[in-house]
Design a protein around this motif. Structure first.
Motif, short mmCIF file in Angstrom:
data_model
loop_
_atom_site.label_atom_id
_atom_site.label_comp_id
_atom_site.label_asym_id
_atom_site.label_seq_id
_atom_site.Cartn_x
_atom_site.Cartn_y
_atom_site.Cartn_z
N LYS A 32 0.82 -1.21 0.00
CA LYS A 32 0.00 0.00 0.00
C LYS A 32 0.86 1.26 0.00
CE LYS A 32 -3.99 -2.08 2.36
NZ LYS A 32 -4.80 -2.07 3.59
N ILE A 33 1.94 1.22 0.77
CA ILE A 33 2.83 2.39 0.85
C ILE A 33 3.47 2.69 -0.50
CG2 ILE A 33 5.03 3.19 1.81
CD1 ILE A 33 4.20 1.77 4.45
N PHE A 34 3.97 1.65 -1.17
CA PHE A 34 4.68 1.89 -2.44
C PHE A 34 3.71 2.09 -3.60
CE2 PHE A 34 8.22 0.27 0.06
CZ PHE A 34 9.23 1.14 -0.35
N GLN A 35 2.50 1.56 -3.51
CA GLN A 35 1.49 1.90 -4.50
C GLN A 35 1.17 3.38 -4.45
OE1 GLN A 35 -1.84 -0.68 -3.63
NE2 GLN A 35 -1.14 -2.31 -5.00
N HIS A 36 1.07 3.90 -3.24
CA HIS A 36 0.80 5.33 -3.06
C HIS A 36 1.98 6.16 -3.54
CE1 HIS A 36 0.55 9.18 -0.83
NE2 HIS A 36 -0.74 9.04 -1.04
N TYR A 37 3.19 5.74 -3.21
CA TYR A 37 4.37 6.53 -3.60
C TYR A 37 4.53 6.58 -5.11
CZ TYR A 37 9.13 8.01 -4.38
OH TYR A 37 10.23 8.68 -4.86
N PHE A 38 4.43 5.43 -5.77
CA PHE A 38 4.63 5.37 -7.22
C PHE A 38 3.35 5.69 -8.00
CE2 PHE A 38 8.25 2.64 -5.91
CZ PHE A 38 9.27 3.33 -6.57
N LYS A 67 18.15 -1.52 7.31
CA LYS A 67 18.01 -1.54 5.85
C LYS A 67 17.11 -2.69 5.44
CE LYS A 67 20.81 -2.34 1.69
NZ LYS A 67 22.18 -2.58 1.19
N TRP A 68 16.21 -2.41 4.50
CA TRP A 68 15.31 -3.42 3.94
C TRP A 68 15.51 -3.50 2.43
CZ3 TRP A 68 10.66 -5.72 6.35
CH2 TRP A 68 10.62 -5.53 7.74
N GLU A 69 15.29 -4.69 1.87
CA GLU A 69 15.37 -4.86 0.42
C GLU A 69 14.10 -5.55 -0.07
OE1 GLU A 69 19.00 -7.02 -0.23
OE2 GLU A 69 20.16 -5.17 -0.45
N ILE A 70 13.54 -5.02 -1.14
CA ILE A 70 12.31 -5.57 -1.71
C ILE A 70 12.42 -5.62 -3.23
CG2 ILE A 70 10.82 -4.75 0.16
CD1 ILE A 70 10.00 -2.42 -1.64
N ASN A 71 11.54 -6.38 -3.86
CA ASN A 71 11.36 -6.36 -5.30
C ASN A 71 10.05 -5.66 -5.62
OD1 ASN A 71 13.59 -7.49 -6.59
ND2 ASN A 71 12.87 -9.59 -6.32
N ILE A 72 10.12 -4.61 -6.41
CA ILE A 72 8.92 -3.95 -6.90
C ILE A 72 8.51 -4.66 -8.19
CG2 ILE A 72 7.94 -1.82 -7.82
CD1 ILE A 72 8.43 -1.57 -4.88
N TRP A 132 11.21 10.33 0.96
CA TRP A 132 10.53 9.54 2.00
C TRP A 132 9.34 8.81 1.39
CZ3 TRP A 132 5.44 10.42 3.84
CH2 TRP A 132 4.82 11.55 3.31
N TYR A 133 9.08 7.61 1.89
CA TYR A 133 7.96 6.80 1.43
C TYR A 133 6.80 6.82 2.42
CZ TYR A 133 11.74 4.91 -1.48
OH TYR A 133 12.79 4.77 -2.33
N TYR A 134 7.14 6.88 3.70
CA TYR A 134 6.11 6.88 4.73
C TYR A 134 6.72 7.44 6.01
CZ TYR A 134 2.71 5.11 8.14
OH TYR A 134 1.79 5.01 9.15
N ALA A 135 5.91 8.17 6.78
CA ALA A 135 6.38 8.71 8.05
C ALA A 135 5.23 8.79 9.05
CB ALA A 135 7.00 10.10 7.85
N TYR A 136 5.53 8.47 10.30
CA TYR A 136 4.52 8.55 11.36
C TYR A 136 5.20 8.93 12.68
CZ TYR A 136 1.72 6.97 15.30
OH TYR A 136 1.05 6.91 16.50
#
Length: 285
Positions: A32-38, A67-72, A132-136
């Protein structure tokens, strides 16, 4: 056409999910976070790795950084992306200390509210900060002063307020191929003396940063109103959160810093410092 416009409007709305710590970084929430960002509802992702150490222990004094790694995955194609998850520290002393100083709220405010506004008017701000992708922050809705803030001293207010809780997901600016197109940043060894080029670059960056804030605040004050697009990014909230509420009363300041000031005076005398400066420092004890 109407369906695409409706989808765009949905994506532009703030991400309404509960992500407050790294354990909340599930595949569903990250999607959801990266759908919103992109701005792409069809994006999916897979988590490759998470919670990797990113910096040295001394670089995480007031927060925990992993550090995190993902595949978009977009249209069947995979693209690797790494990001940084920064969370509030679990150290009791730091938790208590930040109840008033609120460093994490400050950083959240910068990424979530200030940077998007400032870089529109000042494009030179863009390369100075990771995306930034998300902040709270749990102080976003409760940072304004209450009765205790208006009536009590620094330490009394610290006991009254809650510990900071928050998380920021940001671009890994050390990646060689940053998707923003900005140059890759590097981490320097803080035990070594900086080169002249490094010092010059740091001072130029600070000048742009502080100059941008100064110009923006003066403009808003001249306009004669404080509201800015229904956001926390307005003059009144900025002055309240980052100036007025951080002001320490004279007694608290002297009781905490007096011994350090005495040591500075002794060093200044030993080094043959200016007597007028020594006298002024003594008056502060």
């Amino acid at each position: 056409m109407e369906e695409n416009e409706e989808l765009t409007e949905i994506l532009k709305r703030p991400v309404r999910i509960k992500v407050e710590k790294t354990s909340d970084l599930t595949q569903e929430n990250l999607t959801k976070i990266f759908q919103h960002y992109f701005q792409d509802k069809n994006i999916s992702l897979e988590i490759l790795s998470g919670k990797q150490n990113f910096l040295g222990q001394n670089d995480q004094f007031q927060s925990d950084i992993k550090k995190w790694e993902i595949n978009i995955i977009r249209n069947g194609e995979k693209k690797k992306l790494s990001f940084i998850a920064k969370t509030t520290t679990g150290q009791p002393f730091q938790q208590f200390n930040t109840r008033i100083t609120r460093q994490f709220f400050t950083e959240t405010f910068w990424y979530k509210f200030a940077l998007p506004v400032l870089k529109k008017d000042f494009p030179e701000m863009g390369p100075l900060s990771p995306t930034w992708y998300y902040a709270y922050s749990n102080y976003e809705d409760s940072f304004r002063p209450d009765c205790c803030d208006k009536s009590c001293g620094f330490f009394c207010r610290a006991f009254h307020h809650k510990n900071e809780v928050g998380i920021i997901l940001m671009e890994n600016a050390c990646d060689e191929n940053r998707h923003t197109g900005f140059p890759s940043m590097v981490s320097i060894d803080k035990r070594n003396v900086m080169s002249l080029n490094q010092v010059t670059a740091a001072l130029k960056t600070l000048a742009i940063f502080h100059g941008t804030w100064w110009v923006w605040l003066r403009r808003k004050k001249r306009e004669g109103f404080t509201e800015y697009v229904d956001s926390l990014m307005n003059v009144e909230d900025i002055e309240t959160a980052f100036m007025k509420q951080r002001k320490m009363d004279t007694w608290s300041f002297k009781s905490f810093f007096a011994k350090f000031l005495k040591e500075c005076i002794s060093l200044l005398k030993y080094d043959g410092g200016d007597q007028k400066l020594v006298s002024r420092l003594k008056r502060g004890i």
